[in-house]
Design an enzyme around this catalytic site. Structure first.
Site, PDB file in Angstrom:
ATOM      1  CG  ASP A   7      26.211  50.742 122.406  1.00 31.25           C
ATOM      2  OD1 ASP A   7      26.733  50.482 123.289  1.00 31.25           O
ATOM      3  OD2 ASP A   7      24.586  50.420 122.175  1.00 31.25           O
ATOM      4  CD  GLU A   9      22.237  47.003 122.715  1.00 31.93           C
ATOM      5  OE1 GLU A   9      22.119  46.431 123.817  1.00 31.93           O
ATOM      6  OE2 GLU A   9      22.221  48.468 122.953  1.00 31.93           O
ATOM      7  CG  HIS A  57      18.991  43.632 122.767  1.00 30.97           C
ATOM      8  ND1 HIS A  57      18.384  42.707 122.334  1.00 30.97           N
ATOM      9  CD2 HIS A  57      20.208  42.997 123.335  1.00 30.97           C
ATOM     10  CE1 HIS A  57      18.889  41.368 122.572  1.00 30.97           C
ATOM     11  NE2 HIS A  57      20.101  41.787 123.256  1.00 30.97           N
ATOM     12  CG  HIS A 150      20.165  49.555 126.232  1.00 30.04           C
ATOM     13  ND1 HIS A 150      21.238  49.429 126.694  1.00 30.04           N
ATOM     14  CD2 HIS A 150      19.025  49.930 127.217  1.00 30.04           C
ATOM     15  CE1 HIS A 150      21.136  49.653 128.056  1.00 30.04           C
ATOM     16  NE2 HIS A 150      19.987  49.972 128.418  1.00 30.04           N
ATOM     17  CG  ASP A 155      21.993  53.128 123.434  1.00 24.16           C
ATOM     18  OD1 ASP A 155      20.854  53.585 123.506  1.00 24.16           O
ATOM     19  OD2 ASP A 155      22.202  51.881 124.100  1.00 24.16           O
TER      20      ASP A 155
END
Length: 231
Positions: A7, A9, A57, A150, A155
């Site tokens: 994942d 960000e 985030h 997040h 995640d």
């Protein structure tokens, strides 16, 4: 089979307009079982952090200012993922940012043939249902209470659990119906535990054959049944 669930960000939604990747988290899986090996890094995006992205985030420009550039860690990141398939939720988004960063530092992009999109898997398995990571965690009973904001590694760890469920759960291949191919692939691990026999004298098996007297009584009983079903 080795797979990497990952994942990212970012500072926004589109690397083509100058948005950058600021965090990546990866979880290694072999045959759908996490190995415990992970990769996690923050990156200095060399730009400001929009308030909307920071609200998602929690990563501020000040926090990221002393972090390495993606180019500084590209070699170790590529060594970690190797040639494994890459699993992501709405994978086109994450691949877009990852390949943009690789291109910026003069590296070859990751081929999209390695892309596994869990949104596409979830849409096929649960048509019409909500497909967000939170919704899928709720559907499969995966604890996400520690997910306040997040985070790429968090995640990825949640997505790894979701991915296992989307592939059939811990009973992979034992669904009641086959997939569209008409076949069911069974994958199972069987643990065999061998215990030593107890130290005691061997006993001969008991006789179980009927005696002549028992056979005679049985014939007499059967003869007394009127209109038996067996004719």
């Amino acid at each position: 089979m080795r797979e990497i669930v990952f994942d990212t960000e970012t500072t926004g939604l589109d690397p083509k307009t100058g948005d950058r990747m600021v965090e990546i988290g990866c979880v290694e899986m072999v045959n759908l079982v996490p190995t415990g090996a992970t990769y996690h890094a923050y990156f200095n995006p060399e730009r400001d952090m929009p308030a909307g992205a920071e609200a998602v985030h929690g990563l501020s420009a000040a926090f990221l200012s002393d972090k390495p550039l993606f180019a500084d860690l590209a070699e170790e990141f590529l060594a970690f993922i190797g040639d494994a398939p890459l699993v992501a939720h709405n994978a086109g988004f994450d691949f877009g940012f990852l390949n943009s960063e690789l291109t910026l530092c003069g590296r070859d992009p990751v081929c999209t043939s390695r892309m596994v999109d869990t949104v596409a898997l979830a849409r096929k398995r649960h048509p019409g249902a909500k497909l967000s990571l939170d919704a899928l965690c709720s559907r499969y009973g995966i604890d996400r209470s520690h997910r306040v904001k997040h985070g790429a590694l968090l995640d990825a760890e949640l997505l790894a659990q979701v991915y296992v469920e989307l592939k059939g759960g811990r009973q992979i291949g034992l669904e009641l119906a086959a997939e569209a191919t008409g076949t069911i692939e069974v994958q199972a691990e069987v643990a065999v535990v061998v215990r030593p026999a107890p130290d005691r004298p061997r006993r001969e098996p008991r006789p179980h054959a009927p005696t002549e007297e028992e056979l005679a009584r049985h014939r007499e009983f059967m003869a007394g049944i009127e209109n038996p079903l067996w004719g």
